[in-house]
Enzyme design. Sequence first.
Site, PDB file in Angstrom:
ATOM      1  N   LYS A  91      65.790  11.440  49.520  1.00 18.07           N
ATOM      2  CA  LYS A  91      66.805  12.407  49.093  1.00 18.07           C
ATOM      3  C   LYS A  91      68.188  11.760  49.097  1.00 18.07           C
ATOM      4  CE  LYS A  91      67.830  17.317  49.761  1.00 18.07           C
ATOM      5  NZ  LYS A  91      69.274  17.365  49.787  1.00 18.07           N
ATOM      6  N   HIS A  96      81.322  31.301  33.762  1.00 12.35           N
ATOM      7  CA  HIS A  96      80.629  32.272  34.619  1.00 12.35           C
ATOM      8  C   HIS A  96      79.280  31.741  35.098  1.00 12.35           C
ATOM      9  CE1 HIS A  96      83.500  35.464  33.368  1.00 12.35           C
ATOM     10  NE2 HIS A  96      83.419  34.851  32.193  1.00 12.35           N
ATOM     11  N   SER A 133      68.918  12.613  53.866  1.00 14.82           N
ATOM     12  CA  SER A 133      68.245  13.522  54.784  1.00 14.82           C
ATOM     13  C   SER A 133      67.540  12.761  55.888  1.00 14.82           C
ATOM     14  CB  SER A 133      67.230  14.377  54.016  1.00 14.82           C
ATOM     15  OG  SER A 133      66.452  15.161  54.895  1.00 14.82           O
ATOM     16  N   GLU A 193      81.238  16.044  49.047  1.00 14.81           N
ATOM     17  CA  GLU A 193      81.304  16.920  50.217  1.00 14.81           C
ATOM     18  C   GLU A 193      82.425  16.515  51.167  1.00 14.81           C
ATOM     19  OE1 GLU A 193      76.508  17.844  50.030  1.00 14.81           O
ATOM     20  OE2 GLU A 193      77.304  16.550  51.611  1.00 14.81           O
TER      21      GLU A 193
END
Length: 463
Positions: free
Chosen positions: A324, A188, A318, A331
């Site tokens: 970054k 959860h 980025s 993805e």
Amino acid sequence: MKDKKTRIEKDSMGSMKVPFNALYGAQTQRAVNNFPVSDIKFYKDFIYSIVLIKKSAVVVNSKLGHIDKESKNFIVEACNQILDGKYDDQFPVDIFQTGSGTSTNMNVNEVIANLSNLLGKGKLKNKIHPNDHVNFGQSSNDTIPTAINVSVSLNIKNSLIPSLDKLIKSLTKKEKEFNSFLKLGRTHLQDATPMTLGQEFSAYKELLIKSRKRLNNCFLNLSRLPQGGTAVGTGINTDKNFGKLIAKELSKNTKISFQETPNHFEAQSAQDCSLEVSSNLKNLAVSLSKVSNDIRWLASGPRSGLGELIIPSVQPGSSIMPGKVNPVICESMLQVCAQVIANDLSITLGGLGSVFELNLMLPLIAHNLLFSINILSNSMNLFRIKLIDDIKADKDKCKNYIDGSLAMCTSLAPIIGYDSASKIAYEAYQTGKTIKELVLEKEILSIDEVEKILDPKSMIKPK
């Protein structure tokens, strides 16, 4: 003045202008004119499977005495040259065409016939005809469904399963590497009891092993070929032994065991087998999506996320934030999985196109099956090479999460009771103290008992 850019070709409907150097003829050009829909063409593997059928068919028909040996030899040579990739630009028909795939079947027939005539120029006694020779004893209605089975079988065997095997092997290696790394489990999205990172990776491996088993089971139904049923499954205009013999010839050419379907009416009137394959591709996509999502969450950070995993840096993350690094391989995989799941819906709707003796969405089904297999195969290879093989774990960060976890009180419940353990967990949350600190502070257990009971290593398997 004669137009050197086009030539005139004829079919049963009349004359058509065709590009001068094109190997296809009038029926192909009609389809090009009729279906300028998406500019999406069939995968060459699908075209090659139809060519394999034509090659196998002419060999069988020659043995049965229906095609002369001279014509057979030139047709076989033409097929071999196409299979060598020399004429990939000769198959221009859009996938959104006639639902039986007749346009593509005739495209292949015309290219093979015209190429055979070029190869046999000055040697052939009789001109090779796309219908009378190349398509002899066949219909689009049994050829296109057979091409689906053949192309899907080849792609699963030669691309998908090898990619899956290699990824399973890589995950197995990481499972062993991470087996001593203690970490928190999570349910959860909340802290749960300890486990090892190796145990977490074992789940990923097992998911893919189950997918591999399901995909291998598909070969049983894929091996049953509709070829030989011709128009509606009765086998009109073909030899009674054609279905059995072409299955044998295709088996020889593909190194995959094929057989004539025991029921041509079922094999041509529905796409049950394609739905089975697509469903299993969807299952694999869901499993890969879970693995990808878990890994990008576990690698989130590096300062304010979970940070238990350290993923390889493959590109700047980025255009505005220097330094970054994003989980781009995960993805990419997630997008592939979404596309495969969407393709499954499209294939399912295609299955609803089965009306009376023929499915009328065969091109849609063929394209999306091969699309799914192709992107899954490529994506698994990238996922393995650019992510899994070089993924690392932050052992200290994993341990620190365990030390501060409220879920550690789970091991206290059998000893001091669920309610008392709950109170300690709540107090630990309120005060910021660890479970261990509170138990010792309250003198509920001795130091030795606490060390034994709250040892994370004792929590990763049944006692």
